[in-house]
Design a protein around this motif. Structure first.
Motif, PDB file in Angstrom:
ATOM      1  N   VAL B  16       0.563  -1.773   0.327  1.00  0.00           N
ATOM      2  CA  VAL B  16       0.067  -0.280  -0.052  1.00  0.00           C
ATOM      3  C   VAL B  16       1.019   1.706   0.079  1.00  0.00           C
ATOM      4  CG1 VAL B  16      -1.533   0.974   1.328  1.00  0.00           C
ATOM      5  CG2 VAL B  16      -2.454  -0.940   0.813  1.00  0.00           C
ATOM      6  N   VAL B  17       1.904   1.304   1.171  1.00  0.00           N
ATOM      7  CA  VAL B  17       2.735   2.555   0.926  1.00  0.00           C
ATOM      8  C   VAL B  17       3.458   2.608  -0.767  1.00  0.00           C
ATOM      9  CG1 VAL B  17       4.491   2.872   1.225  1.00  0.00           C
ATOM     10  CG2 VAL B  17       3.536   2.095   2.940  1.00  0.00           C
ATOM     11  N   LYS B  21       2.623   6.142  -2.788  1.00  0.00           N
ATOM     12  CA  LYS B  21       3.943   7.057  -3.308  1.00  0.00           C
ATOM     13  C   LYS B  21       3.875   7.007  -5.126  1.00  0.00           C
ATOM     14  CE  LYS B  21       7.795   6.151   0.317  1.00  0.00           C
ATOM     15  NZ  LYS B  21       8.166   5.750   0.377  1.00  0.00           N
ATOM     16  N   ALA B  22       3.279   5.893  -5.475  1.00  0.00           N
ATOM     17  CA  ALA B  22       3.590   5.776  -7.357  1.00  0.00           C
ATOM     18  C   ALA B  22       2.435   6.421  -7.762  1.00  0.00           C
ATOM     19  CB  ALA B  22       3.455   4.012  -7.361  1.00  0.00           C
ATOM     20  N   ASN B  23       1.611   6.943  -7.342  1.00  0.00           N
ATOM     21  CA  ASN B  23       0.373   7.542  -7.401  1.00  0.00           C
ATOM     22  C   ASN B  23       0.985   9.465  -6.254  1.00  0.00           C
ATOM     23  OD1 ASN B  23      -1.659   5.843  -9.672  1.00  0.00           O
ATOM     24  ND2 ASN B  23      -1.208   4.282  -8.322  1.00  0.00           N
ATOM     25  N   LEU B  69      -8.510  20.231  -3.079  1.00  0.00           N
ATOM     26  CA  LEU B  69      -8.874  21.748  -3.646  1.00  0.00           C
ATOM     27  C   LEU B  69      -6.894  22.161  -4.259  1.00  0.00           C
ATOM     28  CD1 LEU B  69     -11.929  22.262  -1.167  1.00  0.00           C
ATOM     29  CD2 LEU B  69     -11.471  21.984  -3.673  1.00  0.00           C
ATOM     30  N   ALA B  70      -6.376  22.872  -2.884  1.00  0.00           N
ATOM     31  CA  ALA B  70      -4.930  22.547  -3.203  1.00  0.00           C
ATOM     32  C   ALA B  70      -3.738  22.006  -4.323  1.00  0.00           C
ATOM     33  CB  ALA B  70      -4.667  23.833  -1.834  1.00  0.00           C
ATOM     34  N   GLY B  71      -4.064  21.205  -4.509  1.00  0.00           N
ATOM     35  CA  GLY B  71      -3.376  20.508  -5.011  1.00  0.00           C
ATOM     36  C   GLY B  71      -2.626  19.491  -4.528  1.00  0.00           C
ATOM     37  N   VAL B  72      -2.731  18.846  -3.066  1.00  0.00           N
ATOM     38  CA  VAL B  72      -2.298  17.812  -2.876  1.00  0.00           C
ATOM     39  C   VAL B  72      -2.993  16.571  -2.492  1.00  0.00           C
ATOM     40  CG1 VAL B  72      -1.630  16.939  -0.471  1.00  0.00           C
ATOM     41  CG2 VAL B  72      -0.460  18.786  -1.089  1.00  0.00           C
ATOM     42  N   ARG B  73      -2.688  15.384  -2.991  1.00  0.00           N
ATOM     43  CA  ARG B  73      -3.571  14.452  -3.081  1.00  0.00           C
ATOM     44  C   ARG B  73      -3.387  13.637  -2.020  1.00  0.00           C
ATOM     45  NH1 ARG B  73      -2.724  10.799  -8.540  1.00  0.00           N
ATOM     46  NH2 ARG B  73      -3.586  12.393 -10.325  1.00  0.00           N
ATOM     47  N   GLY B  74      -4.296  13.208  -1.252  1.00  0.00           N
ATOM     48  CA  GLY B  74      -4.563  11.672  -0.058  1.00  0.00           C
ATOM     49  C   GLY B  74      -5.167  11.256  -0.205  1.00  0.00           C
ATOM     50  N   ILE B  75      -5.611  10.456   1.921  1.00  0.00           N
ATOM     51  CA  ILE B  75      -6.435   9.113   1.070  1.00  0.00           C
ATOM     52  C   ILE B  75      -6.667   9.678   2.743  1.00  0.00           C
ATOM     53  CG2 ILE B  75      -4.604   8.207   1.404  1.00  0.00           C
ATOM     54  CD1 ILE B  75      -6.281   5.606   0.110  1.00  0.00           C
ATOM     55  N   VAL B  76      -7.776   8.369   2.472  1.00  0.00           N
ATOM     56  CA  VAL B  76      -8.822   8.881   5.034  1.00  0.00           C
ATOM     57  C   VAL B  76      -8.274   6.731   5.090  1.00  0.00           C
ATOM     58  CG1 VAL B  76     -10.311   8.888   5.913  1.00  0.00           C
ATOM     59  CG2 VAL B  76     -10.326  10.591   4.208  1.00  0.00           C
TER      60      VAL B  76
END
Ligand SMILES: Cc1ncc(C[n+]2csc(CCOP(=O)(O)OP(=O)(O)O)c2C)c(N)n1
Lengths: 201, 179
Positions: B16-17, B21-23, B69-76
């Motif tokens: 998963v890590v 990172k790849a995405n 919205l500010a350009g950073v990709r995240g996940i919950v």
């Protein structure tokens, strides 16, 4: 400067002001800062103060103005970010204060309009109308730079601090129950795209 | 692209890590879950990631949405009970604003859980996802992880839509991972 800005007065000693007027005071000083306006009349008055592209208007997700603003602040540490939230909304997501305190974004300022009511749903009383002091809660959560705005002059000085100071800050402003000065346009896609384009780095 | 040969050798949490990172998914917010503990440990230990653990899953969604919205990709990251607290924010924030909210849900309350409440909460997971028409897929086999997670993340961003990657106990617990 900081000592006199962040004061120890309680809610009862803060002047009751007008949300639309304070919102205009705030936005008049802004350039490219990002503002997230919470649900309730908070985003209505943000909209009415001038439709800045840098404003994000929340149409739902009650209580999330601060978390959304925190996300923007984390993603763009060089941009100043302001969260505008209502007392009823914040009461729903008090843990967010602790999250802000522990993340400690240098560029995030929180302004809470405390009218002691869920005004938009018929002005039913919130907990701040009886016992809860949200500034004391913010301080207790670990946001040391927390204060009630004592009056409009103090409020204006706090806006200045939000644009130049360092570290998260929390301002409680007591507001009256005058109706909002306008109604936000409700097209989520337009709101998002305009905001994203405005703050694109 | 992720190499299958290397991938098969490591644990699901290490994979998963690598997939995140790849995405370019660099922000992680979570409310803990025991099954997710090894993944959470890895994320905290890795400088690539900004890791935040707020008080509620709703907050976690708000933070990741704002960052997008500010350009950073995240996940919950969350467990089934956490997901059950989210329908309102999914319906009133992520979906109408077309935010590609990535969720990774550790599936508890099934395949040998000992708590009735957990099992009942689990029974709400898919009906909620289906009512909201949110793309979801339960990952059950280690060899499917790269393909499914990678594709779901790409589709979420390409289609501006939330996605829920469900981690089945078949993936996380079959080889004796903590229950
Ligand atoms: C989870 C949830 N509960 C209730 C509502 C209904 N609701 C919408 S706005 C609002 C009141 C907001 O109060 P506050 O933040 O104090 O703002 P004000 O209306 O006073 O401007 C309520 C209860 C909702 N939208 N979401």
């Amino acid at each position: 400067m900081q000592d006199t800005l962040f004061r120890t007065l309680g809610r009862a000693s803060a002047a009751v002001m007008n949300r639309a007027a304070l919102t205009r005071h705030l936005t008049a000083k802004l350039a490219d800062e990002a503002v997230v306006g919470g649900i309730g009349n908070t985003h209505f008055d943000l909209w009415a103060a001038g439709q800045r592209a840098h404003n994000f208007y929340m149409l739902g997700s009650m209580g999330l103005a601060i978390p959304i603003a925190l996300g923007v602040a984390i993603a763009q540490p060089k941009r100043r970010v302001i969260a505008l939230e209502g007392d009823g909304s914040l009461l729903m997501q008090l843990g967010a204060l602790g999250t802000v305190a522990s993340v400690r974004p240098a560029n995030l300022a929180i302004f809470v309009w405390d009218n002691g009511a869920y005004q938009i749903t018929g002005s039913q009383a919130t907990l701040t109308a009886s016992t809860v002091d949200l500034v004391a809660m913010a301080r207790g959560a670990g946001i040391a730079r927390s204060t009630w705005a004592e009056d409009e002059t103090h409020f204006d000085a706090l806006v200045g601090e939000a644009l130049t100071g360092s570290g998260p800050m929390f301002v409680g402003a007591r507001t009256d129950n005058a109706p909002p000065a306008g109604v936000t346009e409700r097209d989520p896609s337009r709101i998002r795209i305009r905001f994203m384009d405005a703050i694109k780095t | 692209m992720i190499q299958e040969a290397v991938a098969a050798a490591d644990t699901w949490d290490a994979a998963v890590v690598r997939i995140l990172k790849a995405n370019k998914v660099s922000l992680v917010t979570y409310v803990p879950d025991k099954v997710l503990a090894p993944l959470i440990r890895r994320l905290h230990a890795d400088e690539y990631f900004t890791v935040i653990n707020p008080a509620r899953e709703e907050e976690a969604v708000g933070i990741v949405s704002g960052a997008y919205l500010a350009g950073v990709r995240g996940i919950v990251l969350m467990q089934t009970s956490g997901f059950a607290t989210l329908p309102n924010v999914l319906a009133s924030l992520a979906l109408p604003f077309q935010i590609p909210l990535l969720m990774m849900v550790s599936e508890r309350g099934t395949l040998g859980d000992h708590q009735l409440g957990q099992a009942i909460v689990c029974s709400t997971l898919r009906p909620i996802l289906e009512a909201l028409r949110i793309e979801h897929f339960a990952i059950e086999r280690r060899e499917d992880l790269e393909f499914v997670a990678d594709r779901m993340i790409q589709q979420a961003f390409a289609t501006q839509a939330p996605a829920a990657m469900i981690l089945s106990p078949l993936l996380t617990n079959r080889a004796g991972a903590p229950a």
